[in-house]
Design an enzyme around this catalytic site. Structure first.
Site, short mmCIF file in Angstrom:
data_model
loop_
_atom_site.label_atom_id
_atom_site.label_comp_id
_atom_site.label_asym_id
_atom_site.label_seq_id
_atom_site.Cartn_x
_atom_site.Cartn_y
_atom_site.Cartn_z
N LEU A 186 -1.44 2.12 -2.68
CA LEU A 186 -1.02 2.37 -4.06
C LEU A 186 -1.55 3.73 -4.54
O LEU A 186 -2.65 4.14 -4.14
CB LEU A 186 -1.54 1.26 -4.97
CG LEU A 186 -0.93 -0.12 -4.69
CD1 LEU A 186 -1.72 -1.21 -5.39
CD2 LEU A 186 0.54 -0.16 -5.10
N MET A 229 2.27 -3.75 2.27
CA MET A 229 1.84 -2.84 3.33
C MET A 229 1.81 -1.36 2.93
O MET A 229 1.80 -0.49 3.78
CB MET A 229 2.73 -3.03 4.57
CG MET A 229 2.61 -4.42 5.19
SD MET A 229 0.90 -4.88 5.58
CE MET A 229 0.62 -3.85 7.02
N ARG A 230 1.79 -1.08 1.62
CA ARG A 230 1.72 0.33 1.21
C ARG A 230 0.45 0.59 0.41
O ARG A 230 0.00 -0.29 -0.33
CB ARG A 230 2.91 0.69 0.33
CG ARG A 230 4.20 0.75 1.10
CD ARG A 230 5.31 1.25 0.21
NE ARG A 230 6.58 1.12 0.88
CZ ARG A 230 7.04 2.02 1.75
NH1 ARG A 230 6.36 3.10 2.03
NH2 ARG A 230 8.21 1.82 2.33
N HIS A 281 -7.49 -9.56 2.45
CA HIS A 281 -7.57 -8.87 3.74
C HIS A 281 -8.21 -9.81 4.75
O HIS A 281 -9.22 -10.45 4.45
CB HIS A 281 -8.41 -7.59 3.57
CG HIS A 281 -8.48 -6.78 4.82
ND1 HIS A 281 -7.46 -5.95 5.23
CD2 HIS A 281 -9.45 -6.68 5.78
CE1 HIS A 281 -7.79 -5.36 6.37
NE2 HIS A 281 -8.99 -5.80 6.72
N LEU A 323 -9.40 2.42 0.75
CA LEU A 323 -8.64 1.49 1.58
C LEU A 323 -9.50 0.23 1.82
O LEU A 323 -10.51 0.30 2.52
CB LEU A 323 -8.29 2.16 2.93
CG LEU A 323 -7.59 1.25 3.94
CD1 LEU A 323 -6.22 0.82 3.44
CD2 LEU A 323 -7.47 1.95 5.28
N ASN A 349 -6.40 -7.86 -3.79
CA ASN A 349 -5.81 -7.83 -2.45
C ASN A 349 -6.51 -8.85 -1.60
O ASN A 349 -7.68 -9.17 -1.83
CB ASN A 349 -5.99 -6.43 -1.84
CG ASN A 349 -5.36 -6.33 -0.46
OD1 ASN A 349 -4.27 -6.86 -0.21
ND2 ASN A 349 -6.04 -5.68 0.47
C1 GRF Z 1 -2.35 -11.53 5.66
O1 GRF Z 1 -3.18 -11.74 6.77
C2 GRF Z 1 -3.05 -10.72 4.61
O2 GRF Z 1 -4.42 -10.97 4.55
C3 GRF Z 1 -2.83 -9.31 5.08
O3 GRF Z 1 -1.52 -9.30 5.60
C4 GRF Z 1 -1.17 -10.62 6.01
C5 GRF Z 1 0.07 -10.98 5.25
O4 GRF Z 1 0.58 -12.24 5.59
N1 GRF Z 1 -3.05 -8.36 4.01
P1 GRF Z 1 1.60 -12.96 4.62
O5 GRF Z 1 2.73 -11.97 4.36
O6 GRF Z 1 0.87 -13.33 3.38
O7 GRF Z 1 2.08 -14.15 5.39
#
Ligand code: GRF
Length: 198
Positions: free
Chosen positions: A99, A96-97, A115, A150, A113
């Site tokens: 980079l 959640m950060r 998403h 982002l 990543n």
């Molecule tokens: C997932 O939906 C991922 O796509 C997003 O954050 C969520 C993380 O879920 N970046 P987890 O920690 O993998 O269960």
């Protein structure tokens, strides 16, 4: 790497639940991602639920907390940890950060990543809510290379998921997550193949 017979060592970065990390690690263990092994799981939070799950599977885990440091300093320690574990490919999985440009540069072309939207639609926070508010009939998930933007780096793979009447953020997120777990392993396999044929 795949073609050169070398095993690609994955470093997976998490901040929370870690379900994508576990799905990816399971796929590697079951041989569904050829020429790969999980080198280390790094979390920026000591209380990330995923850490315990990773340990239960015998995976190497390291916590690198921010501890009031600058993004650059924090990222430097993460980069050092990745190098220490000889990581070839960095996989962000609910990390959640943002980079730092320095980190992105150091691992350019080797950071992925996942998403939960069909990028370039709905980048950033609350993508499911964004999709529901936009009234789209389809959403999905995207695996992309990380650059300085982002959620904006080159797209590696996507999977489409229907948005159903009456969907809430939770129901849509669960439907997409199921596909994320499959897509990430496939995309990592594709990238390892590309890295190997360079
Ligand atoms: C997932 O939906 C991922 O796509 C997003 O954050 C969520 C993380 O879920 N970046 P987890 O920690 O993998 O269960």
């Amino acid at each position: 790497m795949a073609n050169s017979g070398k095993i690609c060592r994955l470093g997976i970065l998490i901040s929370g639940r870690g379900s994508n990390m576990l799905a990816l690690a399971d796929a590697v263990r079951e041989g569904r991602v050829p020429s790969a092994e999980v080198a280390v799981i790094i979390s920026d939070r000591a209380d990330a639920v995923g850490l315990e799950r990773a340990k239960e599977r015998g995976l190497q885990t390291v916590v690198v907390e921010r501890r009031g440091r600058s993004r650059e300093e924090h990222d430097r320690e993460i980069a050092a940890t990745l190098r220490e574990h000889q990581v070839d490919l960095v996989c962000l999985a609910g990390y959640m950060r943002l980079l730092s440009p320095e980190f992105v540069n150091a691992f350019r072309g080797r950071i992925l990543n996942i998403h939960p939207s069909l990028l370039p639609d709905f980048p950033g926070l609350h993508p499911h809510q964004q999709a529901l508010q936009a009234g789209v009939e389809e959403s999905g998930c995207t695996v992309h290379l990380v650059d300085e933007t982002l959620d904006g780096g080159p797209i590696i793979a996507q999977r489409r998921v229907p948005v159903l009447v009456g969907d809430t953020e939770e129901t849509l997120a669960a439907r997409i997550l199921e596909q994320e777990h499959k897509l990430y392993a496939e995309a990592v396999g594709m990238v390892i193949n590309q890295l190997g044929s360079r």
